[in-house]
Design a protein around this motif. Structure first.
Motif, PDB file in Angstrom:
ATOM      1  N   GLN A   1      -3.666   4.802 -12.189  1.00 33.88           N
ATOM      2  CA  GLN A   1      -3.172   6.049 -11.571  1.00 33.88           C
ATOM      3  C   GLN A   1      -1.654   6.177 -11.670  1.00 33.88           C
ATOM      4  O   GLN A   1      -1.108   7.269 -11.514  1.00 33.88           O
ATOM      5  N   GLY A   2      -0.930   5.052 -11.902  1.00 41.45           N
ATOM      6  CA  GLY A   2       0.533   5.031 -11.922  1.00 41.45           C
ATOM      7  C   GLY A   2       0.999   3.741 -11.251  1.00 41.45           C
ATOM      8  O   GLY A   2       0.167   2.931 -10.821  1.00 41.45           O
ATOM      9  N   LEU A   3       2.314   3.575 -11.139  1.00 42.39           N
ATOM     10  CA  LEU A   3       2.841   2.357 -10.504  1.00 42.39           C
ATOM     11  C   LEU A   3       2.635   2.469  -8.993  1.00 42.39           C
ATOM     12  O   LEU A   3       3.175   3.375  -8.360  1.00 42.39           O
ATOM     13  N   ILE A   4       1.845   1.571  -8.438  1.00 48.09           N
ATOM     14  CA  ILE A   4       1.608   1.624  -6.984  1.00 48.09           C
ATOM     15  C   ILE A   4       2.413   0.512  -6.318  1.00 48.09           C
ATOM     16  O   ILE A   4       2.873  -0.418  -6.969  1.00 48.09           O
ATOM     17  N   ARG A   5       2.565   0.596  -4.992  1.00 49.33           N
ATOM     18  CA  ARG A   5       3.128  -0.548  -4.270  1.00 49.33           C
ATOM     19  C   ARG A   5       2.512  -0.605  -2.871  1.00 49.33           C
ATOM     20  O   ARG A   5       2.009   0.389  -2.352  1.00 49.33           O
ATOM     21  N   ILE A   6       2.559  -1.806  -2.321  1.00 48.04           N
ATOM     22  CA  ILE A   6       2.003  -1.995  -0.979  1.00 48.04           C
ATOM     23  C   ILE A   6       3.129  -1.799   0.023  1.00 48.04           C
ATOM     24  O   ILE A   6       4.179  -2.439  -0.079  1.00 48.04           O
ATOM     25  N   ASP A   7       2.893  -0.894   0.955  1.00 47.26           N
ATOM     26  CA  ASP A   7       3.929  -0.597   1.938  1.00 47.26           C
ATOM     27  C   ASP A   7       4.204  -1.844   2.795  1.00 47.26           C
ATOM     28  O   ASP A   7       3.270  -2.436   3.340  1.00 47.26           O
ATOM     29  N   PRO A   8       5.476  -2.235   2.906  1.00 49.44           N
ATOM     30  CA  PRO A   8       5.762  -3.468   3.646  1.00 49.44           C
ATOM     31  C   PRO A   8       5.498  -3.350   5.147  1.00 49.44           C
ATOM     32  O   PRO A   8       5.329  -4.352   5.822  1.00 49.44           O
TER      33      PRO A   8
ATOM     34  N   ASN B   1       0.788  -2.292   5.045  1.00 51.57           N
ATOM     35  CA  ASN B   1      -0.205  -2.915   4.131  1.00 51.57           C
ATOM     36  C   ASN B   1      -1.078  -1.918   3.367  1.00 51.57           C
ATOM     37  O   ASN B   1      -2.093  -2.311   2.800  1.00 51.57           O
ATOM     38  N   HIS B   2      -0.741  -0.632   3.421  1.00 49.63           N
ATOM     39  CA  HIS B   2      -1.496   0.366   2.651  1.00 49.63           C
ATOM     40  C   HIS B   2      -0.729   0.678   1.360  1.00 49.63           C
ATOM     41  O   HIS B   2       0.501   0.565   1.318  1.00 49.63           O
ATOM     42  N   ALA B   3      -1.471   1.124   0.345  1.00 52.41           N
ATOM     43  CA  ALA B   3      -0.826   1.406  -0.949  1.00 52.41           C
ATOM     44  C   ALA B   3      -0.169   2.789  -0.964  1.00 52.41           C
ATOM     45  O   ALA B   3      -0.670   3.740  -0.353  1.00 52.41           O
ATOM     46  N   TRP B   4       0.959   2.869  -1.666  1.00 54.30           N
ATOM     47  CA  TRP B   4       1.543   4.161  -2.032  1.00 54.30           C
ATOM     48  C   TRP B   4       0.722   4.648  -3.232  1.00 54.30           C
ATOM     49  O   TRP B   4       0.649   3.930  -4.245  1.00 54.30           O
ATOM     50  N   VAL B   5       0.089   5.805  -3.129  1.00 58.23           N
ATOM     51  CA  VAL B   5      -0.772   6.282  -4.229  1.00 58.23           C
ATOM     52  C   VAL B   5      -0.390   7.711  -4.621  1.00 58.23           C
ATOM     53  O   VAL B   5       0.429   8.357  -3.955  1.00 58.23           O
ATOM     54  N   TYR B   6      -1.014   8.195  -5.693  1.00 64.36           N
ATOM     55  CA  TYR B   6      -0.683   9.500  -6.281  1.00 64.36           C
ATOM     56  C   TYR B   6      -1.800  10.505  -5.960  1.00 64.36           C
ATOM     57  O   TYR B   6      -2.825  10.505  -6.642  1.00 64.36           O
ATOM     58  N   PRO B   7      -1.628  11.362  -4.943  1.00 66.56           N
ATOM     59  CA  PRO B   7      -2.681  12.333  -4.646  1.00 66.56           C
ATOM     60  C   PRO B   7      -2.959  13.263  -5.835  1.00 66.56           C
ATOM     61  O   PRO B   7      -2.021  13.737  -6.500  1.00 66.56           O
TER      62      PRO B   7
END
Ligand code: ACM
Length: 371
Positions: free
Chosen positions: A320-327, A330-336
Motif C-alpha cells: 500500500q506504501g511505506l507504513i510505520r507503527i505509531d510510537p 502501536n497502530h499503523a499509519w496507513v493510506y486510506p
C-alpha cells in the motif's frame, strides 16, 4: 548455526469467517517464505505453528495459550474478528507476549502487547462517510453481524450521520453465520424506507447472502449503494458477479493497487491472486511479517521486552506504501483508499490518500473536513 524462532499463527480455515482468514493465512505463509530467505543472512529462521480456531473466539483464546505454553512462542500473528482479538488479548497480556493483528477494526483499544496493522476508524469509516454523504446523501441504513465490531463501527457512523444533519433510517443485526433468509426481511425494509446508502458491517460468508438478497429485492447500487469496510475481494469472490458490482469499500489496500506505477516493486505479488483473492487483510498479514522480521534482526531475538520498543516508530515498505507503527499507540499509519466494486470481483480505486494517515484509534482529533 541457524536460530529457529517459533511463531504462532491463528487464522480460521473453517467457520463463517474462514473466507477472509484463509487469505490472511496465505499471506502470512508467503511472507514467512520471503522473510526466511532474507533472515538466513542474519542467522534466523521463522518456524510457524498454525492452528485452526474455526471462527470461534473461545478457541482463539485456548489456542493462543497452547501456543505460548506448549510451543513456547513469543509472538502470535492472527485474528480477524474483534471478538477473537478481545479473547486473545488477556492471554498475551497475562504472559507478556505479542499479538500482530492484521485486520481493520472499530478502534477504542490499546494494548502494549498488540501491534495493530489494519485500519482504525479515522483511517476508513470517516473517509468513507465523507464520500458517501457528498456523493449520495446523508440518510443511512445500518446492517451488521451481531458482535462488537459492527456495534462499535455503527456507533461511529451514527455519530457522523447525526453530526452532519443526516438520519439513520434503520439498524439491524444478524448472527455471524446468517444465511439468505435472515436478510430477506431486512432488504424488504430497506426497500420501503429508501435510504441514500446502506452501511454494512456484515462480515464473512454472510456478506455474500446480504449482497445477493439486496440484488434479489431489485435494489440498485446506482440509487442506493452499500458502503462497507469489511466487504473485500475475498467476499466479492464468493458472490455471483451481478450482485457484486457498484458498491463501495474503504480500505488501505485493494488488489488493483498492485497495478499502479508506484507499486512496481510489489507487482509480482499479483500472481498470487490465482491462489486467493488479494485484499486489505491479506496485505496487512503480509507486511506485518516483514515488519516483525526487521525488528527481530535489530534486537537480535524475539524477546517481547526488546521487540516492542523496536517496533514502535518502525517503518516498513508495504504494497500500500511505506507504513510505520505509531510510537504512541502501536497502530499503523496507513493510506486510506475508496474502491468501487466491479463485476470481475476487483475494486476500481476512486479516491486515495497520497500520504499515510496517523492512526487515531480513540478518535481524539478527527475532523471530516481534514480529509
Ligand atoms: C473486525 O471484526 N475487526 C472486522
Amino acid at each position: 548455526m541457524m536460530r529457529k524462532i517459533d511463531i504462532g499463527l491463528l487464522f480460521s480455515e473453517t467457520g463463517p469467517t474462514a473466507v477472509i482468514e484463509k487469505t490472511q493465512l496465505h499471506a502470512t505463509r508467503l511472507a514467512i517464505e520471503r522473510a526466511n530467505r532474507e533472515l538466513a543472512v542474519a542467522g534466523f529462521e521463522l518456524v510457524p505453528h498454525h492452528f485452526d480456531p474455526q471462527s470461534d473466539s473461545r478457541l482463539f483464546a485456548a489456542l493462543s495459550e497452547k501456543l505460548i505454553l506448549e510451543y513456547s512462542v513469543n509472538v502470535i500473528f492472527g485474528c480477524y474478528t474483534s471478538a477473537s482479538r478481545k479473547a486473545v488479548l488477556p492471554v498475551v497480556e497475562k504472559y507478556n507476549r505479542l499479538l500482530f493483528y492484521p485486520t481493520l477494526y472499530e478502534g477504542f483499544e490499546f494494548s502494549p502487547n498488540v501491534v495493530y496493522t489494519g485500519a482504525c476508524p479515522n483511517q476508513n469509516v470517516i473517509f468513507l462517510a465523507e464520500f458517501m454523504f457528498s456523493t449520495f446523501g446523508k440518510s443511512c441504513y445500518l446492517v451488521g453481524s451481531d458482535y462488537v465490531y459492527p456495534y462499535e463501527s455503527n456507533r461511529v457512523m451514527k455519530d457522523l450521520v447525526h453530526g452532519f444533519g443526516g438520519q439513520i433510517l434503520g439498524e439491524q443485526y444478524v448472527p455471524l453465520d446468517a444465511g439468505p433468509t435472515d436478510f430477506r426481511p431486512i432488504v424488504a425494509e430497506i426497500r420501503s424506507c429508501a435510504p441514500d446508502f446502506i452501511f454494512s458491517t456484515v462480515v464473512g460468508e454472510a456478506t455474500r447472502d446480504f449482497y445477493e438478497a439486496y440484488e434479489d429485492a431489485g435494489l440498485s447500487p446506482e440509487a442506493m449503494p452499500i458502503a462497507s469496510l469489511t466487504t473485500t475481494e475475498a467476499e466479492l469472490a464468493i458472490m455471483r458477479p451481478s450482485a457484486r458490482a457498484g458498491h463501495f469499500t474503504s480500505a488501505p489496500f485493494f488488489a488493483t493497487v498492485l497495478g499502479e506505477p508506484q507499486c512496481a516493486q510489489w507487482a509480482e505479488l499479483a500472481v498470487h491472486a490465482r491462489e486467493v483473492p488479494l485484499n486489505q487483510c491479506w496485505e496487512a498479514a503480509y507486511f506485518e511479517i516483514l515488519l516483525f522480521a526487521s525488528a527481530l534482526v535489530e534486537v537480535d531475538g524475539d524477546a517481547p521486552v526488546k521487540l516492542m520498543p523496536s517496533l514502535r516508530g518502525r517503518e516498513c515498505a508495504a504494497p500500500q506504501g511505506l507504513i510505520r507503527i505509531d510510537p504512541d499507540n502501536n497502530h499503523a499509519w496507513v493510506y486510506p483508499r475508496i474502491g468501487r466494486s466491479m463485476a470481475d470481483g476487483n475494486f476500481e480505486i476512486i479516491r486515495e490518500s497520497k500520504r499515510p494517515v496517523r492512526p487515531d484509534p480513540y478518535l481524539m482529533s478527527y475532523a471530516i473536513s481534514a480529509l
